[in-house]
Design a protein around this motif. Sequence first.
Motif: not given
Length: 444
Positions: A66-74, A255-259
């Motif tokens: 969740f932390l990494i995914f959130m960072a990617g989304l932001e 990368f999922a959050g980023l894409i």
Amino acid sequence: MQIEHLLLTLVLSLALARILGELFRRMKQPSLVGELLAGVILGPSLLAILSPDDSMTILANVAVFFLIFMAGLELNLSEIRKSTKPAFLLAIVGFTIPFVSGYYTSLFFGLGQIQSLFVGLLLSITAIPVSSMILMEFGILKSKIGTTVITAALINDIMAMIVFSLILIYPTGTQTSFDYYEVGLMGAKITIFFAVLAAVVFVMKKTNITSQRVEPFIEKLKTKEASVGILLSLGISIALFAHYFNLHFIIGAFFAGLIFGSKFWGEKIHHHNSKLISGITFGFFAPLFFVFIGLEFDLMSLTDSAPLFLALFSVAVASKIVGGFLAARITRFSNNESVAIGCLMNGRGMVEMAIASIGYSLGLIDTALFSVVIAIGFLTTIITPVIAKPFIYRTLSKHGQDSEIKHQISEPKKNFSSHNITYRKFHNLIDKMYFEKFLGHKTN
């Protein structure tokens, strides 16, 4: 009984983490420091009420996702592209100097070849969860420093996973050479992973799968939360894809959050999704993540290895700061920004501990060395926001002052008389800037 134990663990962890986190926040320190100390207090170092177990390990891994995914989304993909050049150099230098320093320091203390390589690897790690959490705490995740540090940490961790894979197939015992088939297979898997991600982005652009198409589809669904479910499913799928291709799942989550960020959903739906995921992440999983790190720390186990611990801890901190500073200065960051970047690259946290646990279970390191590297990961995670804070604030203050001066200078000459902006006022502004710099805080 297992469910009761898990629920009791969650209650104690969250309660103490929230209390200490709020206490440190009021002391103008990041709340994660208090959350880490909550784990130390509850763990074997002090009260010994809780100890790491399988259920906590699972929750910690979910928290990391969740932390990494959130960072990617932001983060914004265009900002990442702008930071690629300085981040790549920062990752290379910030990985190589600690790795070499840790390796030779370990050899000096009589550790074996494999152990020394493994320790060098652990000292070279920069954990994305810790870095992203600290950057979010300071509100600079989307800044040039933030995107550079996160991108560098990402590249750094990819390098770490590759080196770790090489260490695992390093010749030991009866082996006399590398298994080049395994090396080639590992390289092929990593190449396929990034090729598939690039193909996904390419197809999305060519077929115009953007917010213009996605937003109307989501609005047809009966519940707003459906978009969050779809988003999490996409994130988990790519994280699993990374895991099965010999990369850590956090790389896939990032990368999922980023894409699948704002450009995919549109600002309205993206804001809704981010708000819900942020509440889950920082309200529940983030405190548990840092409590778990605190639980891993055992002060008594360091007694017999104090000289090695002090040497490696000093090398770990100094080499990251020096490497980060040199790389940042080469890429034209200011002195304060460069020191801040070097300090921010020090957080090792869960990534180091996860790799250390694997190495320990495989017999690459013994109990004493495991305790040393766990302690280093814990302490560097604690001190990172503390040592980075003054340099970040100086940088923010300098940027604010520069913007203020530019605004005053850029006004048309005719406004100088109408707004009473005279030479003396401009002179006082300069004096005020240096006076604030001397005091270390803004004046009225």
